[in-house]
Scaffold this active site. Structure first.
Site, mmCIF file in Angstrom:
data_model
loop_
_atom_site.group_PDB
_atom_site.id
_atom_site.type_symbol
_atom_site.label_atom_id
_atom_site.label_comp_id
_atom_site.label_asym_id
_atom_site.label_seq_id
_atom_site.Cartn_x
_atom_site.Cartn_y
_atom_site.Cartn_z
ATOM 1 N N LYS A 11 -27.141 83.857 -12.679
ATOM 2 C CA LYS A 11 -25.910 83.494 -11.973
ATOM 3 C C LYS A 11 -24.892 83.014 -12.990
ATOM 4 O O LYS A 11 -25.222 82.696 -14.126
ATOM 5 C CB LYS A 11 -26.159 82.364 -10.958
ATOM 6 C CG LYS A 11 -27.114 82.722 -9.832
ATOM 7 C CD LYS A 11 -26.482 83.679 -8.872
ATOM 8 C CE LYS A 11 -27.425 84.005 -7.717
ATOM 9 N NZ LYS A 11 -26.896 85.045 -6.865
ATOM 10 N N SER A 63 -26.250 92.148 -8.305
ATOM 11 C CA SER A 63 -25.395 91.010 -7.935
ATOM 12 C C SER A 63 -24.463 90.555 -9.051
ATOM 13 O O SER A 63 -23.496 89.847 -8.790
ATOM 14 C CB SER A 63 -26.248 89.827 -7.472
ATOM 15 O OG SER A 63 -26.955 89.264 -8.552
#
Length: 134
Positions: free
Chosen positions: A91, A55
């Protein structure tokens, strides 16, 4: 407080590597480099974690080792480790429309907002170490 890290100093060369290897001659040595000193600023607040998944491509790759500092306050565009929905994730923290949002670097992954349930900040990524040859 005494550090629990082992001091292991390796040579640090003055010359930059463009497309070759620096001369091993001693006159090109800058000093000895202790990776603990270089990578860890706050030993009591630092931990390591490996990246799993894709990701955060192209920034981070599956298997990268991250150095994370819990004592740092995250800023815009920092990579952060968070606990969300019972899982630990890496993230990027970005400001969007006046609010802070946690996003992946790769399209197709949902963003997490500050109002989302169970999102807890664990630390700021300060370094990523990639192994090119296992």
């Amino acid at each position: 407080m005494a550090s629990s890290f082992t001091k292991w100093e390796l040579p640090l060369y003055l010359s930059l590597v463009h497309a070759g290897f620096p001369s091993p001659a001693d006159d090109h040595l800058d000093r000895k480099l202790d990776l603990n000193e270089y990578l860890v600023r706050h030993p009591a607040a630092t931990f390591f974690v490996r990246v799993q998944g894709r990701s955060m491509l192209p920034t981070l790759h599956h298997g990268d080792l991250l150095v994370v500092d819990r004592s740092l306050e995250p800023g815009n565009r920092d990579l952060v480790i968070v606990a969300a929905g019972g899982e630990v994730a890496v993230k990027r923290l970005v400001s969007m429309d006046g609010r802070r949002v946690l996003v992946s670097d790769r399209d197709g992954y949902p963003a997490l907002g500050p109002g989302d349930d169970d999102v807890a900040h664990w630390g700021v990524v300060t370094h990523a170490i990639r192994t090119f040859r296992p």
